[in-house]
Design an enzyme around this catalytic site. Structure first.
Site, PDB file in Angstrom:
ATOM      1  N   MET A  38       3.871   6.577  -0.691  1.00  0.00           N
ATOM      2  CA  MET A  38       5.131   6.009  -1.172  1.00  0.00           C
ATOM      3  C   MET A  38       4.835   4.864  -2.152  1.00  0.00           C
ATOM      4  O   MET A  38       5.707   4.039  -2.428  1.00  0.00           O
ATOM      5  CB  MET A  38       5.979   5.517  -0.003  1.00  0.00           C
ATOM      6  CG  MET A  38       6.367   6.675   0.923  1.00  0.00           C
ATOM      7  SD  MET A  38       7.890   6.425   1.831  1.00  0.00           S
ATOM      8  CE  MET A  38       7.492   4.992   2.763  1.00  0.00           C
ATOM      9  N   HIS A  81      -4.799   3.380   1.031  1.00  0.00           N
ATOM     10  CA  HIS A  81      -4.481   4.571   0.232  1.00  0.00           C
ATOM     11  C   HIS A  81      -5.697   4.986  -0.604  1.00  0.00           C
ATOM     12  O   HIS A  81      -6.026   6.164  -0.705  1.00  0.00           O
ATOM     13  CB  HIS A  81      -3.345   4.288  -0.757  1.00  0.00           C
ATOM     14  CG  HIS A  81      -2.038   3.945  -0.124  1.00  0.00           C
ATOM     15  ND1 HIS A  81      -1.479   2.698  -0.194  1.00  0.00           N
ATOM     16  CD2 HIS A  81      -1.166   4.709   0.573  1.00  0.00           C
ATOM     17  CE1 HIS A  81      -0.318   2.694   0.422  1.00  0.00           C
ATOM     18  NE2 HIS A  81      -0.100   3.897   0.904  1.00  0.00           N
ATOM     19  N   GLN A 122      13.566   9.508   4.903  1.00  0.00           N
ATOM     20  CA  GLN A 122      12.817   9.035   6.079  1.00  0.00           C
ATOM     21  C   GLN A 122      13.160   7.595   6.454  1.00  0.00           C
ATOM     22  O   GLN A 122      12.584   7.045   7.379  1.00  0.00           O
ATOM     23  CB  GLN A 122      11.310   9.225   5.898  1.00  0.00           C
ATOM     24  CG  GLN A 122      10.652   8.341   4.862  1.00  0.00           C
ATOM     25  CD  GLN A 122       9.201   8.746   4.634  1.00  0.00           C
ATOM     26  OE1 GLN A 122       8.907   9.769   4.001  1.00  0.00           O
ATOM     27  NE2 GLN A 122       8.267   7.956   5.133  1.00  0.00           N
ATOM     28  N   GLU A 138      -4.600   7.612   9.540  1.00  0.00           N
ATOM     29  CA  GLU A 138      -4.363   7.656  10.989  1.00  0.00           C
ATOM     30  C   GLU A 138      -3.549   6.467  11.485  1.00  0.00           C
ATOM     31  O   GLU A 138      -3.209   6.405  12.661  1.00  0.00           O
ATOM     32  CB  GLU A 138      -5.711   7.720  11.730  1.00  0.00           C
ATOM     33  CG  GLU A 138      -6.358   9.085  11.597  1.00  0.00           C
ATOM     34  CD  GLU A 138      -7.760   9.155  12.186  1.00  0.00           C
ATOM     35  OE1 GLU A 138      -8.264   8.148  12.701  1.00  0.00           O
ATOM     36  OE2 GLU A 138      -8.356  10.255  12.100  1.00  0.00           O
ATOM     37  N   SER A 155      -1.155  -2.167   5.308  1.00  0.00           N
ATOM     38  CA  SER A 155       0.163  -1.532   5.234  1.00  0.00           C
ATOM     39  C   SER A 155       0.902  -2.129   4.045  1.00  0.00           C
ATOM     40  O   SER A 155       0.779  -3.339   3.785  1.00  0.00           O
ATOM     41  CB  SER A 155       0.959  -1.842   6.517  1.00  0.00           C
ATOM     42  OG  SER A 155       2.329  -1.580   6.302  1.00  0.00           O
TER      43      SER A 155
HETATM   44  O1  PAF Z   1       2.942   7.921   5.027  1.00  0.00           O
HETATM   45  C1  PAF Z   1       3.683   7.861   4.024  1.00  0.00           C
HETATM   46  O2  PAF Z   1       3.481   7.070   3.103  1.00  0.00           O
HETATM   47  C2  PAF Z   1       4.908   8.756   3.952  1.00  0.00           C
HETATM   48  O3  PAF Z   1       5.482   8.937   5.204  1.00  0.00           O
HETATM   49  C3  PAF Z   1       4.627  10.115   3.295  1.00  0.00           C
HETATM   50  C4  PAF Z   1       3.622  10.924   4.088  1.00  0.00           C
HETATM   51  C5  PAF Z   1       4.107   9.888   1.884  1.00  0.00           C
HETATM   52  C6  PAF Z   1       5.916  10.934   3.197  1.00  0.00           C
HETATM   53  O4  PAF Z   1       6.886  10.283   2.467  1.00  0.00           O
END
Ligand code: PAF
Length: 281
Positions: A30, A37, A61, A148, A185
Site C-alpha cells: 500500500m 517492504h 480493507q 509475516e 510498519s
Molecule cells: O499488506 C498490505 O500492505 C495489504 O494488505 C495488501 C496485501 C497490499 C493488500 O492491499
C-alpha cells in the site's frame, strides 16, 4: 523502472511475459515503503525474471472510522526506492478503475479471518482477499510475497490460493525490525516519541514469551499473563490491548498449551494507533 497505471496495460504486459515463459514475482503493497517492504523486493529479485511491485491503498480493507484518508503516502519517494532495489514494473492502479460503479464481487475466506484482527476489523480480510485476487488476475504472477508481520493476512491468502486453486506460489518473509525491536510498519509514523517508546513493549513481550518457552513453560495462561503484564505496565491509559493470543499457526485455532509451533499474536493500541506484531514460539 516502468510505471503502469491502467489495468488493461498491466494485463497485456503480464500476458506477453507469460507467453515468453518469464517468471513473474509480485510484491503487493500500500506504499509509503520502508525497509520491511524493500526486504521483500530484494528477496524475490534473484528468484524471478520480472519483479512487479504494486502500490494501492485499498479502500475495501479499511472499515468505517479507520485511517484510509490519513494513510501515509509518498509516491515519488517510493518510486526512487523501488528503482534502487531493481524492481522492473511499478503497478499503481487507480481506485476508480479497480472499484468502478456497480462493483459487487468479493472474495471471502471464512474461518481463519474470524478471530484476532477479524473481531475488531470484521470486513478487513474480505477487502484484502478481494484486492489480492484482482492483483493476481491483473499481474498474473507465478510468485507473490507477503510479510509475516501480517501473519493472519498471510494465512488467509494461503487459504484462498489453496481453496480457489490459484496458480500462484505464496511466500512469507520474516518480520523486519528496527535495532530496538520495533516491527517496521507504515503506521509507525503516527507515533509520538513517547508512544514509540511504549510501542517497544510489543517486541519485549514477545521476547519474554519466547524466553519462558525456552525455559520449559508450556501453559498458555502463564505465558499470556506475562505478555499482558509487560504490555499493560503501569496501567498506562495510552496502551490498550486489543488481543494477545496463542494460536495454531496454520488454522489459527486457539491453543492452551505450547506443544508444537505456536503463534503468539498481538494487537495493541498505542494512543489511537493500532500496532500488530507476532512470533511463532
Ligand atoms: O499488506 C498490505 O500492505 C495489504 O494488505 C495488501 C496485501 C497490499 C493488500 O492491499
Amino acid at each position: 523502472m516502468r510505471i503502469i497505471e491502467k489495468l488493461d496495460e498491466m494485463q497485456q504486459q503480464a500476458e506477453s511475459w507469460r507467453r515468453q515463459g518469464k517468471h513473474v514475482a509480485l510484491v503487493p503493497t500500500m506504499g509509503y515503503l520502508h525497509q520491511g517492504h524493500l526486504a521483500l523486493m530484494k528477496f524475490v529479485r534473484p528468484r524471478a525474471d520480472l519483479v512487479v511491485a504494486s502500490i494501492f491503498v485499498n479502500p475495501t480493507q479499511f472499515g468505517p472510522g479507520e485511517d484510509l484518508d490519513k494513510y501515509p503516502r509518498d509516491t515519488s519517494r517510493d518510486v526512487k526506492l523501488l528503482g534502487d532495489v531493481g524492481v522492473d514494473v511499478l503497478f499503481i492502479p487507480h481506485a476508480e478503475e479497480m472499484y468502478p460503479d456497480q462493483f459487487q464481487t468479493y472474495v471471502e475466506v471464512k474461518k481463519v479471518t474470524q478471530p484476532l484482527c477479524g473481531i475488531s476489523r470484521p470486513t478487513h480480510f474480505r477487502g484484502v482477499t478481494t484486492v489480492v485476487s484482482k492483483l493476481f488476475h491483473l499481474v498474473k504472477p507465478h510468485t507473490a510475497i507477503f510479510g509475516e508481520k501480517d501473519f493472519q493476512q498471510l494465512v488467509t491468502i494461503r487459504r484462498m490460493v489453496k481453496d480457489l486453486n490459484m496458480d500462484v506460489e505464496i511466500m512469507g518473509h520474516p518480520i523486519v525490525r528496527e535495532d530496538d525491536g520495533l516491527a517496521l510498519s507504515s503506521r509507525n509514523v503516527y507515533l509520538t516519541t513517547e508512544q514509540r517508546r511504549k510501542a517497544l513493549r510489543l517486541s519485549q513481550s514477545l521476547d519474554a514469551a519466547e524466553d519462558l518457552v525456552k525455559k520449559g513453560e508450556r501453559s498458555g495462561n502463564v505465558i499470556l499473563q506475562r505478555v499482558r503484564e509487560i504490555l499493560a505496565e503501569d496501567q498506562d491509559e495510552d496502551v490498550r490491548i486489543d488481543y494477545a493470543e496463542l494460536r495454531q499457526p496454520e488454522t489459527l485455532e486457539q491453543v492452551d498449551h505450547v506443544e508444537g509451533p505456536t503463534l503468539l499474536a498481538l494487537a495493541v493500541f498505542i494512543g489511537s494507533t493500532r500496532l500488530i506484531d507476532n512470533r511463532v514460539l
